[in-house]
Design an enzyme around this catalytic site. Structure first.
Site, mmCIF file in Angstrom:
data_model
loop_
_atom_site.group_PDB
_atom_site.id
_atom_site.type_symbol
_atom_site.label_atom_id
_atom_site.label_comp_id
_atom_site.label_asym_id
_atom_site.label_seq_id
_atom_site.Cartn_x
_atom_site.Cartn_y
_atom_site.Cartn_z
ATOM 1 N N HIS A 101 0.850 -1.195 0.000
ATOM 2 C CA HIS A 101 0.000 0.000 0.000
ATOM 3 C C HIS A 101 0.877 1.233 0.000
ATOM 4 O O HIS A 101 2.027 1.196 0.451
ATOM 5 C CB HIS A 101 -0.946 -0.002 1.201
ATOM 6 C CG HIS A 101 -0.251 -0.222 2.504
ATOM 7 N ND1 HIS A 101 0.130 -1.476 2.933
ATOM 8 C CD2 HIS A 101 0.162 0.646 3.462
ATOM 9 C CE1 HIS A 101 0.733 -1.373 4.100
ATOM 10 N NE2 HIS A 101 0.781 -0.095 4.433
ATOM 11 N N HIS A 103 0.932 5.184 1.240
ATOM 12 C CA HIS A 103 0.314 6.228 2.060
ATOM 13 C C HIS A 103 0.404 7.557 1.319
ATOM 14 O O HIS A 103 1.477 7.928 0.821
ATOM 15 C CB HIS A 103 1.082 6.405 3.376
ATOM 16 C CG HIS A 103 1.093 5.213 4.272
ATOM 17 N ND1 HIS A 103 0.244 5.082 5.345
ATOM 18 C CD2 HIS A 103 1.862 4.090 4.274
ATOM 19 C CE1 HIS A 103 0.486 3.938 5.972
ATOM 20 N NE2 HIS A 103 1.465 3.323 5.342
#
Ligand code: AMP
Ligand code: ZN
Length: 139
Positions: A101, A103
């Protein structure tokens, strides 16, 4: 972690709730459940990849343009003055969810601290040269 037990795969399958900011065929973008700042979002590839080492280049190539579009939207809509793009790989780097992922963290000149900084290390010149010899690559 297997895809069956992966919390982000569960969010992508709609098995657990999340606040979805954007979605296309490759990515789902959600609000972070424990945000560092107002508007902190996470870009999740819809397919499970543990980390950057597992990410195919064609997916990777779409990720930074998406991060840039999100950054522009957060800047426009929330009025942040800066944006951090942070992507952790491995426990040593602070990765807590083993589904890659990215951010996207808005930053505000409001005097409030957000921990996306690090302290600096020093290496002598000879050691810097040895490190360079080890990591330098052509192409
Ligand atoms: P990292 O430390 O880079 O692995 O970041 C994991 C991030 O996922 C943290 O910022 C968490 O707050 C966030 N997170 C964990 N579980 C959820 C969830 N169910 N929904 C939204 N964000 C989550
Ligand atoms: Zn997953």
């Amino acid at each position: 972690m297997s895809e069956d037990n992966c919390i982000f795969c569960k969010i992508i399958r709609g098995e657990i709730p999340a606040r979805t900011v954007f979605e296309d065929e490759d990515f789902k973008v959600i609000m972070d459940a424990s945000p560092a700042t107002k508007g902190h979002v996470l870009i999740l590839p819809k397919r499970h990849y543990d980390d950057l080492f597992a990410l195919p280049e064609d997916v990777a190539a779409k990720a930074l343009p998406l991060a840039a579009r999100l950054a522009a939207r957060l800047k426009e809509k929330l009025g942040c003055q800066g944006i951090n793009i942070v992507q952790n790989n491995g426990e040593a780097a602070g990765q807590t969810v083993r589904h890659l992922h990215i951010h996207v963290i808005p930053r505000y000149e409001d005097g409030r601290k957000a921990d996306v900084t690090w302290s600096h290390s020093t290496f002598d010149e000879a050691e810097l040269d040895r490190i360079l010899d080890t990591i330098r690559q052509n192409g």
